[in-house]
Design an enzyme around this catalytic site. Structure first.
Site, PDB file in Angstrom:
ATOM      1  CB  CYS A 113      71.972  25.320 167.461  1.00  0.00           C
ATOM      2  SG  CYS A 113      71.401  25.889 169.060  1.00  0.00           S
ATOM      3  CG  HIS A 250      73.972  28.697 165.651  1.00  0.00           C
ATOM      4  ND1 HIS A 250      72.652  29.059 165.713  1.00  0.00           N
ATOM      5  CD2 HIS A 250      74.299  28.217 166.872  1.00  0.00           C
ATOM      6  CE1 HIS A 250      72.199  28.799 166.927  1.00  0.00           C
ATOM      7  NE2 HIS A 250      73.180  28.294 167.657  1.00  0.00           N
ATOM      8  CG  ASN A 280      71.323  30.064 170.390  1.00  0.00           C
ATOM      9  OD1 ASN A 280      70.703  29.691 169.394  1.00  0.00           O
ATOM     10  ND2 ASN A 280      72.221  29.300 171.005  1.00  0.00           N
TER      11      ASN A 280
END
Ligand code: ACO
Length: 323
Positions: A113, A250, A280
């Site tokens: 990520c 994020h 996500n």
């Protein structure tokens, strides 16, 4: 001195958006649980003909068009992804070919990520080192292909998509008021591997594997790691929280974003949230969120923008840039 300035941005999502209600038919979950624990309402899921390379290429084309540039004018492509089309060659090289670009070089970066934060930082070093004048930085993922669709604790959390920025070299006197990347801070610590990983790979099982996560453990570390690395980026720049116009974190979980902003003292109206519609998307999440805040007119030339991500590894990092 030379600074890396944003010349253009773009994004691409798969055709199909999947709502929480659809998950209620697949696993033992509810829309209410997903919204309350994560803030996610829907996410995009790639069809069979949509891959990391096709999504990344679409985002790259949009960023090039926004910058008013052609692939001929790009020296380097860096793709952040944990879901490459093939184990090798790098998907960045595939995207290079799809763009019709047969000069320069391209490579993938894998920091889960945090991939886009690592990629943008790497691009900045190539530009400031004089090895590239214009770099296409892409975050593209098809995490849906890594999911165990019977595991309710993970399958509801992730989505697919891509985002891209074109960075270019610009002369600067180096003050914080000038455009470009001002500071960055990167971290990793492999001691946390077992908390978030994929249980397969070419060198171990010979298969792709599935994403496995101890969600509560990740959550426990996330806020402290995020705030530490942001504080470090601020210190390097000689700036503080009050100086920023936009916080683009994020997009893993609404609660992590809210808790990090609260701990840092960033007011909610400065926080860009897209986890509600994207889920996500790992390395694509920050550039996808950027694309939304640019398109709706929030992020404007000259704004001070704080980017942050944390993910598998663990890896974590932050970038401060004047848009
Ligand atoms: N629907 C209904 N119930 C569920 C679901 C679901 N989809 N998933 C889990 N549950 C249940 C659990 O089984 C558990 O039940 P139990 O109490 O009977 O055992 C209960 O809900 C609570 O589970 P927790 O895991 O404690 O729930 P939590 O509040 O921690 O939320 C979540 C889980 C959303 C995963 C959260 O921990 C989280 O967001 N963690 C961080 C994830 C993250 O940030 N990842 C970022 C990096 S991603 C990357 O790098 C690729």
């Amino acid at each position: 001195m030379i600074r890396s300035v944003v010349l253009g941005s773009g994004a691409a999502t798969p055709r199909r958006s999947m709502s929480n209600a659809e998950f209620e038919k697949i696993v033992d979950t509810t829309d209410e649980w997903i919204v309350q624990r994560t803030g996610i309402h829907s996410r995009f899921i790639a069809d069979a003909d949509e891959t990391t390379a096709t999504l990344g290429t679409r985002a790259a084309e949009a960023a090039l068009a926004d910058a008013g540039l052609t692939p001929d004018e790009i020296d380097l492509i860096i793709l952040a992804t944990s879901t490459p089309d093939n184990t090798f060659p790098a998907t960045a090289v595939d995207i290079q070919n799809r763009l019709g670009m047969h000069h320069g070089f391209a490579f993938d970066i894998q920091a889960v990520c945090t991939g886009f934060i690592y990629a943008i930082t790497t691009a900045d070093l190539y530009i400031r080192g004089g090895m590239a004048k214009r770099v296409l930085v892409i975050g593209a993922e098809t995490f849906s292909r890594l999911l165990d669709w019977e595991d309710r604790t993970t399958c509801v959390l992730f989505g697919d998509g891509a985002g891209a920025l074109v960075l270019g070299a610009s002369d600067s006197t180096g003050t914080v008021g000038e455009r470009g990347i001002i500071s960055a801070s990167l971290r990793s610590d492999g001691a946390h591997k077992d908390k978030l990983f994929v249980d397969g790979g070419p060198s171990t099982t010979g298969s792709i594997g599935h994403l496995r996560m101890q969600g509560r453990e990740v959550f426990k570390h996330a806020v402290a790691m995020i705030t530490d690395v942001i504080t470090s980026a601020f210190e390097r720049a000689g700036l503080g929280v009050d100086d920023i116009d936009w916080f683009v974190p994020h997009q893993a979980n609404r609660r992590i974003i809210d808790a990090s902003a609260r701990k840092l003292g960033i007011p909610p109206e400065k926080v860009v949230i897209t986890v509600d519609r994207h889920g996500n998307t790992s390395a694509a999440s920050v550039p996808l969120a950027l694309s939304v805040a640019i398109a709706d007119g929030r992020i404007k030339k000259g704004d001070l923008v704080l980017l942050e991500a944390m993910g598998g590894g663990f890896t974590w990092g932050a970038v401060l840039l004047r848009w």
